[in-house]
Motif scaffolding. Structure first.
Motif, PDB file in Angstrom:
ATOM      1  N   SER A  80      61.644  26.141  33.461  1.00 23.18           N
ATOM      2  CA  SER A  80      62.548  26.185  32.821  1.00 23.18           C
ATOM      3  C   SER A  80      61.851  27.885  32.617  1.00 23.18           C
ATOM      4  N   VAL A  81      60.772  28.284  33.312  1.00 22.31           N
ATOM      5  CA  VAL A  81      61.498  29.745  33.314  1.00 22.31           C
ATOM      6  C   VAL A  81      61.039  30.660  34.644  1.00 22.31           C
ATOM      7  N   VAL A  82      61.585  31.183  35.074  1.00 21.66           N
ATOM      8  CA  VAL A  82      61.422  32.189  36.196  1.00 21.66           C
ATOM      9  C   VAL A  82      60.328  32.860  36.229  1.00 21.66           C
ATOM     10  N   LEU A  83      59.352  32.613  37.099  1.00 26.93           N
ATOM     11  CA  LEU A  83      57.384  33.386  37.013  1.00 26.93           C
ATOM     12  C   LEU A  83      57.749  34.096  38.518  1.00 26.93           C
ATOM     13  N   ALA A  84      57.371  35.266  37.515  1.00 25.54           N
ATOM     14  CA  ALA A  84      56.995  36.579  38.564  1.00 25.54           C
ATOM     15  C   ALA A  84      55.277  37.206  38.705  1.00 25.54           C
ATOM     16  N   SER A  85      54.902  37.130  39.551  1.00 28.46           N
ATOM     17  CA  SER A  85      53.767  37.992  39.202  1.00 28.46           C
ATOM     18  C   SER A  85      53.667  39.001  40.998  1.00 28.46           C
ATOM     19  N   LYS A  86      52.553  39.883  40.728  1.00 28.86           N
ATOM     20  CA  LYS A  86      51.992  41.051  41.730  1.00 28.86           C
ATOM     21  C   LYS A  86      51.339  40.980  42.500  1.00 28.86           C
ATOM     22  N   VAL A  87      50.816  41.570  43.972  1.00 25.05           N
ATOM     23  CA  VAL A  87      49.427  41.786  44.231  1.00 25.05           C
ATOM     24  C   VAL A  87      48.949  43.183  43.987  1.00 25.05           C
ATOM     25  N   ALA A  88      48.121  43.391  43.637  1.00 27.12           N
ATOM     26  CA  ALA A  88      47.606  44.914  43.703  1.00 27.12           C
ATOM     27  C   ALA A  88      47.480  46.093  45.319  1.00 27.12           C
ATOM     28  N   GLY A  89      47.983  46.873  45.195  1.00 28.69           N
ATOM     29  CA  GLY A  89      47.586  47.617  46.942  1.00 28.69           C
ATOM     30  C   GLY A  89      46.613  48.107  46.381  1.00 28.69           C
ATOM     31  N   PRO A  90      46.566  49.089  47.694  1.00 27.97           N
ATOM     32  CA  PRO A  90      45.504  50.179  47.551  1.00 27.97           C
ATOM     33  C   PRO A  90      44.110  50.284  45.794  1.00 27.97           C
ATOM     34  N   SER A  91      43.644  50.296  46.117  1.00 29.94           N
ATOM     35  CA  SER A  91      42.765  50.699  44.853  1.00 29.94           C
ATOM     36  C   SER A  91      43.492  52.285  44.018  1.00 29.94           C
ATOM     37  N   ARG A  92      43.089  52.055  43.152  1.00 23.14           N
ATOM     38  CA  ARG A  92      43.769  53.201  42.148  1.00 23.14           C
ATOM     39  C   ARG A  92      42.781  53.380  41.626  1.00 23.14           C
ATOM     40  N   GLY A  93      41.497  53.991  41.639  1.00 27.58           N
ATOM     41  CA  GLY A  93      40.424  53.835  40.676  1.00 27.58           C
ATOM     42  C   GLY A  93      39.972  52.346  39.980  1.00 27.58           C
ATOM     43  N   MET A  94      39.952  51.249  40.268  1.00 25.26           N
ATOM     44  CA  MET A  94      40.147  50.036  40.186  1.00 25.26           C
ATOM     45  C   MET A  94      39.391  48.849  41.534  1.00 25.26           C
ATOM     46  N   PRO A  95      37.792  49.350  41.621  1.00 26.91           N
ATOM     47  CA  PRO A  95      37.688  48.664  41.987  1.00 26.91           C
ATOM     48  C   PRO A  95      36.801  47.306  42.486  1.00 26.91           C
ATOM     49  N   TRP A  96      37.192  46.589  40.544  1.00 29.75           N
ATOM     50  CA  TRP A  96      37.267  45.407  40.524  1.00 29.75           C
ATOM     51  C   TRP A  96      38.680  44.651  41.162  1.00 29.75           C
ATOM     52  N   VAL A  97      39.387  45.066  41.772  1.00 25.38           N
ATOM     53  CA  VAL A  97      40.501  44.240  41.975  1.00 25.38           C
ATOM     54  C   VAL A  97      40.280  44.105  43.542  1.00 25.38           C
ATOM     55  N   ARG A  98      39.702  43.144  43.896  1.00 25.55           N
ATOM     56  CA  ARG A  98      38.628  42.709  45.578  1.00 25.55           C
ATOM     57  C   ARG A  98      38.486  44.709  46.383  1.00 25.55           C
ATOM     58  N   ASN A  99      38.554  44.594  47.628  1.00 20.55           N
ATOM     59  CA  ASN A  99      38.808  45.794  47.852  1.00 20.55           C
ATOM     60  C   ASN A  99      40.277  46.703  48.223  1.00 20.55           C
ATOM     61  N   GLY A 100      40.486  46.206  47.660  1.00 20.79           N
ATOM     62  CA  GLY A 100      42.232  47.488  47.485  1.00 20.79           C
ATOM     63  C   GLY A 100      43.097  47.110  48.653  1.00 20.79           C
ATOM     64  N   LYS A 101      43.045  46.484  49.354  1.00 20.41           N
ATOM     65  CA  LYS A 101      44.119  46.032  50.875  1.00 20.41           C
ATOM     66  C   LYS A 101      44.798  44.893  50.229  1.00 20.41           C
TER      67      LYS A 101
END
Length: 344
Positions: A80-101
């Motif tokens: 019933s819904v179209v669901l979209a999400s995103k994978v983060a790119g290289p870190s923009r001051g967010m070291p907690w998001v994997r390793n930014g690759k």
């Protein structure tokens, strides 16, 4: 609610998409579910999120948005819904998001984690949140070769997206905060190697940032890639609330003056004042003018709206019915010619 085809896919989506980056920061889970329920009841079937949300990002709130949506999705018919999400790119001051690759292993980790949080076995659209390579965005107005860095190739990113499509984890993929070069290179390599084509581009578009019209509009017209317009209200600036009350509650005050300074530039404020005047002289609210503009543009596939209250969400959705006269469009274009893209 008007519907359209999502980019060059066979998916039908509402012309309005519910953005969710306030969930977990400015909105509680109960708020989030109320917004989702209301939007769906109004005919919105398209929901956009990201692994790094909510915004302003922090290690403490990281992934809360997807978790909130996931617990809601679990109560809905998945188709019933179209669901979209995103994978983060290289870190923009967010070291907690994997390793930014954006290499294959990181994208695999990201999609599996998002699917788990969202309590679904697939995403209808999976987007690269920002490029791996050096690209001017988030307030940068020109390309600077001095900012070159090592980055995963577009070819490598395409190949892992192909893998995810074949595995049934995603139906289509898109890009975000991309340039005309980037879209064309994704398409060129997809055609050359028989890989999935980019379906959509999620870029900023508003009265104070019409830079999409300077190359990407033609690219999308000729290739079928759809624009998902974000920040149509300029982080709330185009609602007029900050002009009317500089202490108004909203992210530009809550998050501090260092957050998205492009929406606080003198030229942005000057243009905003003139758009507010146009709106009010023609019997519209500033929000109605700003959203009516995006909703009416031929190249906008779907407009991503966000809100912190149901009253705001209602006004944002209701603005789909606003009709901009030729006189209003001419006045808007006159301001644009004098103050071009101040929030680019």
């Amino acid at each position: 609610m008007q519907t359209t085809r999502l980019g060059n896919t066979d998916i039908t989506v509402s012309r309005i998409c519910l953005g969710t980056m306030t969930f977990g920061q400015q909105n509680t889970e109960a708020d989030a579910h109320a917004q989702l329920d209301y939007a769906v009841a109004q005919g919105v079937n398209f929901i956009d999120t990201a692994e790094m949300y909510p915004v302003r990002p922090s290690a403490e709130t990281y992934t809360l948005t997807e978790q909130y949506i996931g617990r809601w999705i679990a109560t809905q018919p998945r188709d019933s819904v179209v669901l979209a999400s995103k994978v983060a790119g290289p870190s923009r001051g967010m070291p907690w998001v994997r390793n930014g690759k954006l290499d294959a292993d990181n994208i695999r980790q990201a999609i599996d984690a998002s699917l788990k949080r969202l309590q679904t076995d697939h995403l209808d659209l999976y987007q690269i949140h920002w490029p791996a390579r050096n690209v001017p965005n988030f307030g940068q107005t020109s390309f600077n070769p001095d900012n070159e860095r090592e980055a995963e190739s577009i070819d490598a990113q395409l190949r892992v997206m192909d893998e995810l499509v074949r595995a049934g984890k995603i139906r289509h993929f898109g890009v975000s905060n991309e340039s005309a070069y980037g879209v064309m290179e994704f398409l060129h390599l997809a055609d050359k190697h028989g890989l999935p084509v980019v379906a959509t581009i999620q870029n900023p578009y508003s009265l104070v940032n019409r830079s999409f019209e300077e190359a990407l509009d033609e690219v999308c017209f000729r290739t079928g890639v759809g624009l998902l317009a974000y920040s149509p209200l300029g982080f709330g600036q185009l609602t007029g609330k900050y002009i009317d009350d500089e202490n108004a509650h909203g992210r530009l005050n809550v998050f501090g003056k260092d957050w998205s300074p492009r929406y606080l530039r003198d030229k942005t404020l000057a243009a905003t004042r003139r758009y507010i005047d146009i709106a009010r002289r023609h019997g519209l609210t500033p929000t109605q003018l700003a959203l009516g503009w995006c909703y009416s543009r031929w190249f906008v596939n779907s407009t991503i709206i966000g809100a912190t209250t149901l009253a705001q969400l209602k006004e944002n959705i209701d603005a789909q019915h606003v009709v901009l006269t030729d006189e209003i469009v001419a006045e808007v274009n006159a301001v644009h010619e004098q103050i071009r893209n101040p929030a680019q």
